[in-house]
Enzyme design. Sequence first.
Site, PDB file in Angstrom:
ATOM      1  N   GLU A 144      -0.867 -11.661   5.454  1.00  0.00           N
ATOM      2  CA  GLU A 144      -0.793 -10.228   5.129  1.00  0.00           C
ATOM      3  C   GLU A 144      -0.807  -9.374   6.405  1.00  0.00           C
ATOM      4  O   GLU A 144      -0.100  -8.372   6.500  1.00  0.00           O
ATOM      5  CB  GLU A 144      -1.962  -9.830   4.214  1.00  0.00           C
ATOM      6  CG  GLU A 144      -1.786 -10.320   2.790  1.00  0.00           C
ATOM      7  CD  GLU A 144      -3.031 -10.111   1.935  1.00  0.00           C
ATOM      8  OE1 GLU A 144      -2.876  -9.707   0.772  1.00  0.00           O
ATOM      9  OE2 GLU A 144      -4.157 -10.367   2.442  1.00  0.00           O
ATOM     10  N   ASP A 198       1.392  21.888  -3.511  1.00  0.00           N
ATOM     11  CA  ASP A 198       2.223  23.067  -3.734  1.00  0.00           C
ATOM     12  C   ASP A 198       2.699  23.637  -2.401  1.00  0.00           C
ATOM     13  O   ASP A 198       2.189  23.288  -1.340  1.00  0.00           O
ATOM     14  CB  ASP A 198       1.445  24.119  -4.535  1.00  0.00           C
ATOM     15  CG  ASP A 198       0.142  24.511  -3.860  1.00  0.00           C
ATOM     16  OD1 ASP A 198       0.192  25.120  -2.781  1.00  0.00           O
ATOM     17  OD2 ASP A 198      -0.938  24.190  -4.406  1.00  0.00           O
TER      18      ASP A 198
END
Length: 746
Positions: free
Chosen positions: A615, A535
């Site tokens: 990777e 928020d």
Amino acid sequence: MSILYDEQSRIITINTANTTYQMIIGPHRFIQHNYYGKRIGEEDLSYLHLHYDRACSGNPDEVFPSRRISLDVIPQEYPSAGVGDFRIHPMSVHNGDGSYGADFRYVKHEVIKGKYELGGLPSSYDAAGGAETLVVTMDDKITGLTLELLYGVFEEEDVITRAVRFVNKGSYEEVLTRALSMSLDIPYGKWDLVHFHGKHALERQTERERIGHSAVTVGSTRGTSSHQENPFIIIADRRTDEDHGDCYGMMLVYSGSFKAQVEADQFDSVRAIMGIHDEQFAWHLAPGESFTTPEVIMTYSPDGLTDLSHKYHHFIRNNICRGKYQFARRPVLINNWEATYFDFNDEKILAIADEAAELGIEMLVLDDGWFGQRNSDNAGLGDWYVNEDKIKGGLTSLVQKVNEKGLKFGIWIEPEMINEDSALYREHPDWVFAMPGRKPTRGRNQLVLDMGRSEVIEYLYSRIEALLAGNNIEYVKWDMNRSLSDVHSNALPASRQGEALHRYMLGVYELMGRINRNFPNVLLEGCSGGGARFDAGILCYSPQIWCSDDTDPIHRLNIQYGTSFGYPVSTMGSHVSASPNHQTGRTTPMFTRAVVAMSGTFGYELDPAKLSDEEKSQIRDQIADFKRYYDLIQSGDHYRLTEIGDDYFEAWEFAASDASEALLNVVVTDIQPNPTLMNIRLKGLDPDAVYEMTEKKYANENVPPEFSTDSVRKRELRGDALMNAGYTLEWAFGDYPALQIHLRRL
Ligand code: DGJ
């Protein structure tokens, strides 16, 4: 001047670059809300509201014998309570004389240069120096309860912020039993509510519904803004889409329990209210005392949801976030949580650091488990002392060793919580929220510290200060892992228990503010069991918040999509984690995981020792790409190109505000045989320019030859072609393929 007053007509008009907001001080000092919407020239808009005798909607005494004015009907700036407006209302009060209600009338107004502050509460700030404040004072003649309606006006940003200060100017105590920050009446039109609901590990799912005649509440009573709802709503015309139509946004700058409510009244006028939730809320105001509500950030767009989002993104980046890392590039981090959980020691952490340094990662974050007897999530919270059985030689030495490998060091804390199995609890069992005579409900086997108590704040500050002053810690992840129940403070008298929840939030903000002020170089990342406190309140202290505990990239598409309606990508904590994913078991390509995490703050949350050489080389590449695109992603204009779940792929884009470059991202979520081709119309480009397109995608070795395109691929295309005719992607194959296309204006 963005705030105008016409003495003759008694009209107050607020103009921003593209919006107009108007109210009129009517007869008997009622304030009627006239209009909020697209900017219009000087016009008294009172003509919009015709007054009739509305049977069954009563009339105030002063208008007698007329029956044409009813508080139940006229649009209002901040409705009174208990005096004839039966719509949803933003305040209630229990007066010292035993009555309930207040009848607020205009007293005066004042225009002040600069933006108001809310002392103790986070709020937006005036970064560019052009903001103005309007203070409209209203009072209740009988009780002396006074309202100061605060409007912060950010002209260029098209933002109006709102808050209310209640002052008891009477002679007896008043108890506010509801004190919301704003009310907005939208008298005409047909509207939808867009809100963002969810649960732990699947936050901010987008939901759109018609606003009807029953009041709909979007809210949280959990003491946090919550996984379940977000304190941000949009009211959109039923025809509004991403690119067209009216929409209003309301975002609360607060991290505790909240309430947003909407309702169409008997005449179809929509009212929206927003603020602190009134459940378990009762604030006592002795004569002379005041109570200030949190702020709501309002904006309006006539041009659809994308434009509304852009206004919020811009405002949050420039007027909510602050501090060193507001704009500075934040380090690419690796967090050990999903790599080790609680099972680590200094050697394991240093092994991760070694690998991470090799990969070009810039910071190591030591997550939960480094302190007290924290070997599982059943013990240790509160004891913010390093566990030397795990971290041999102590924290200072570990930080130094990590720094020597070329990595910054960050750490996890959860200050608001306590385990019963902790030294702190054994010493201060009364510091927790617990109702007299009852054993409190545990959440994750932990209890909640009463953050409204100054001795709790002092203890926590002293521990955090020791941690940060004694070690070269450059990042803190502030976690908070349960909802607040059994809310009862041992430090407050029985009559004041209705203040405990809000005082808790004030304590949290005080502690965060103190850390920001005294350790300005430390980057704070908010977190609450993932994204339960995502928020604008938390964003005033930490420019980024961990979006969700779900790191599955396919779910993250949903979560980040919903989050993007109100919050910019620069605030969304997002990491590449292991595959199969720990929350869902789903297997996804490394490339896809990176494309999704790059639309966030970007980092890793896996054990690099378990990665293949291939990777690892991909990670080096990803970090280089992320750095290359950093400004474009973090401060470019974000476009949602697909509606989530509407198709078998999701696409989104970042475009530089000068249209010089863009980045298109696509993830295929539900691979199709014999598919409809993916045609994507880009946005935010220069229609007259030619763009060079560089494509990167997940290449599955097993793609059958017939999947490669037989058409001539053009890699240089005009902006108008890309925006109007779109770009058609190649047929995709395999599990969750993704691609990224960078566009550079030639
Ligand atoms: C919840 C957070 O969201 C996770 O990332 C992790 O930090 C755990 N808490 C640790 O307990």
